[in-house]
Write an enzyme that holds these catalytic residues in place. Structure first.
Site, mmCIF file in Angstrom:
data_model
loop_
_atom_site.group_PDB
_atom_site.id
_atom_site.type_symbol
_atom_site.label_atom_id
_atom_site.label_comp_id
_atom_site.label_asym_id
_atom_site.label_seq_id
_atom_site.Cartn_x
_atom_site.Cartn_y
_atom_site.Cartn_z
ATOM 1 C CG ASP A 13 10.069 -18.004 18.102
ATOM 2 O OD1 ASP A 13 9.443 -18.716 18.914
ATOM 3 O OD2 ASP A 13 10.993 -18.437 17.386
ATOM 4 N NE ARG A 93 16.647 -12.192 8.179
ATOM 5 C CZ ARG A 93 15.657 -12.593 7.381
ATOM 6 N NH1 ARG A 93 15.171 -11.783 6.456
ATOM 7 N NH2 ARG A 93 15.145 -13.795 7.503
ATOM 8 C CG ASP A 122 18.493 -14.722 9.150
ATOM 9 O OD1 ASP A 122 19.201 -14.308 8.216
ATOM 10 O OD2 ASP A 122 17.538 -15.492 8.982
ATOM 11 C CB SER A 174 13.007 -23.024 9.839
ATOM 12 O OG SER A 174 13.347 -21.669 9.849
HETATM 13 N N1 ARG Z 1 20.831 -20.212 5.512
HETATM 14 C C1 ARG Z 1 20.183 -19.134 4.864
HETATM 15 C C2 ARG Z 1 20.903 -17.855 5.080
HETATM 16 O O1 ARG Z 1 21.684 -17.782 5.964
HETATM 17 C C3 ARG Z 1 18.749 -19.043 5.182
HETATM 18 C C4 ARG Z 1 18.360 -18.677 6.566
HETATM 19 C C5 ARG Z 1 16.907 -18.823 6.631
HETATM 20 N N2 ARG Z 1 16.320 -18.289 7.795
HETATM 21 C C6 ARG Z 1 15.238 -18.881 8.348
HETATM 22 N N3 ARG Z 1 14.717 -18.292 9.363
HETATM 23 N N4 ARG Z 1 14.753 -19.994 7.901
HETATM 24 O O2 ARG Z 1 20.754 -16.891 4.368
#
Ligand code: ARG
Length: 398
Positions: A13, A93, A122, A174
């Site tokens: 991506d 993040r 995210d 993922s």
């Molecule tokens: N649900 C988790 C969070 O919001 C993990 C997100 C994971 N991101 C990913 N690109 N797999 O912190």
């Protein structure tokens, strides 16, 4: 728009985003890459970004800052989202964005971009952090709006642009990974009834494969910061790595949950955070030994709010900072040792000691060393229960 700083992971991506941004915004693209404890081949990432047409490449190793200024502070507060998730992805993040914004300022960019979809948390974290740190920068989230609907579309686009870029493959899940924890979602996990397949176990052993003998670790804290494991002084990063290895082997630090995302979706997630699990259990036990009752009670309530703020992308908010300051008010007393037994997925605290211990044996004991004034209890209880005595004496006809 003249220049865009893209948070670049090296995946398909964000690789595809480089030519796409250049084409659609007629701007220079700076690929910015942050490392949070993973062993990435930086040269390879740089080549990939350049091959895709990046005008510039910036790399930052943020591992130390991540543990010291993000993970450990959250640990001191005791932040756990929805009673289960120790927030590894969510904590990363804001730090990634902090340096993305710096790179944007240093290179005179007018926008920042990320490769998140429109369904997750995210995107919220990236954009809210960026708008807090530099409200003048434009936030771009092309994956939310671009024409591609599959990996094949993206590869086709790269081919059309004459870019030969190896597809590293998307994998079945993922996965987001940093030194504090790993998040796994999608694939077979999308059915909440399906037990997590063996290949979702990354650094934590399935309980069946964990050793049959327990192992004890002694974690030492100094002013709320873990500094030693089994008497060995370690840097924060090395300490976390070490505990990840030991606890992961014993199957410690995995959770499987259905959580509430910021955008309203419930999602099924598997997390692995062995070191974080041990340290959370340990610091909680130390806290119980050295802090006074009212403080602990209120800290727990605020920790819930803090976890929600972090999860929802509000790391750089005044409330998050205030709760941090509140918790840190007593952090100087969080000094001492905690013994933790690791066995088949459990991290059980079996002992605590501290120079600031509030545990007074002469008060607690049932032996003849007892100095507690039993007599005082009588008057205390009479007044403590008085409102209820009155309540109970009022005739209730309802
Ligand atoms: N649900 C988790 C969070 O919001 C993990 C997100 C994971 N991101 C990913 N690109 N797999 O912190």
């Amino acid at each position: 728009m003249k220049k865009i700083v893209l948070a670049y992971s090296g995946g398909l991506d964000t690789t595809c985003l480089i030519p796409w941004l250049k084409e659609n915004y007629k701007a220079d693209v700076v690929a910015y890459c942050a490392l949070l404890g993973e062993s990435e081949d930086v040269e390879e990432l740089k080549n990939r970004a350049k091959q895709a047409g990046a005008d510039d490449f910036h790399f930052k190793d943020l591992t130390e800052e991540f543990i010291e200024d993000y993970a450990f502070p959250a640990l001191r507060v005791g932040a756990v989202y929805e009673d289960t998730y120790l927030l590894a992805t969510a904590l990363a993040r804001p730090l990634i964005v902090k340096w993305q914004v710096k790179v944007a300022e240093e290179t005179g960019a007018d926008a920042v971009a990320h490769g998140c979809t429109g369904k997750g948390n995210d995107q919220v974290r990236f954009e809210v952090a960026a708008m807090t740190l530099n409200p003048k920068l434009k936030n771009l989230a092309p994956v939310r709006e671009w024409e591609f609907t599959s990996r094949a579309d993206e590869l086709e686009y790269l081919k059309k642009k004459g870019l030969t870029i190896k597809d590293k493959g998307g994998g079945k899940y993922s996965i987001d990974r940093n030194i504090w924890g790993i998040s796994v979602e999608c694939g077979a996990l999308e059915d909440p009834w399906t037990a997590p397949p063996r290949d979702t176990y990354i650094i934590v052993n399935p309980i069946e494969e964990a050793p049959d003998t327990a192992e004890e670790v002694i974690v030492e804290f100094e002013k709320g910061v873990p500094v030693k494991v089994n008497g060995e002084k370690l840097s924060p990063v090395d300490l976390v790595k070490k505990l990840n290895t030991i606890a992961g082997k014993h199957g410690v630090g995995r959770v499987d949950m259905v959580e509430n995302r910021v955008v309203g979706i419930k999602s099924r997630e598997v997390y692995e955070f062995p070191a974080a699990r041990v340290l959370f259990n340990a610091i909680r036990a130390l806290e119980a030994l050295v802090l006074e009752k009212e403080f602990i009670l209120n800290k727990r309530k605020l920790a819930m709010e803090y976890a929600r703020l972090v999860y929802e992308g509000k790391w750089f908010s005044p409330l998050r900072e205030s709760i941090q300051n509140f918790a840190d008010t007593t952090a100087n007393r969080l000094t001492g040792e905690v013994r933790v037994k690791l066995y088949k997925g459990n991290a059980v605290v079996t002992g605590t000691r501290s120079p600031y211990s509030m545990y007074v044996e002469e008060l607690a004991t049932y032996t003849d060393k007892d100095t507690f004034s039993h007599k005082d209890a009588e008057g205390f209880i009479n007044l403590w229960g008085l409102p209820y005595k009155v309540w109970g004496s009022v005739k209730d006809d309802s």
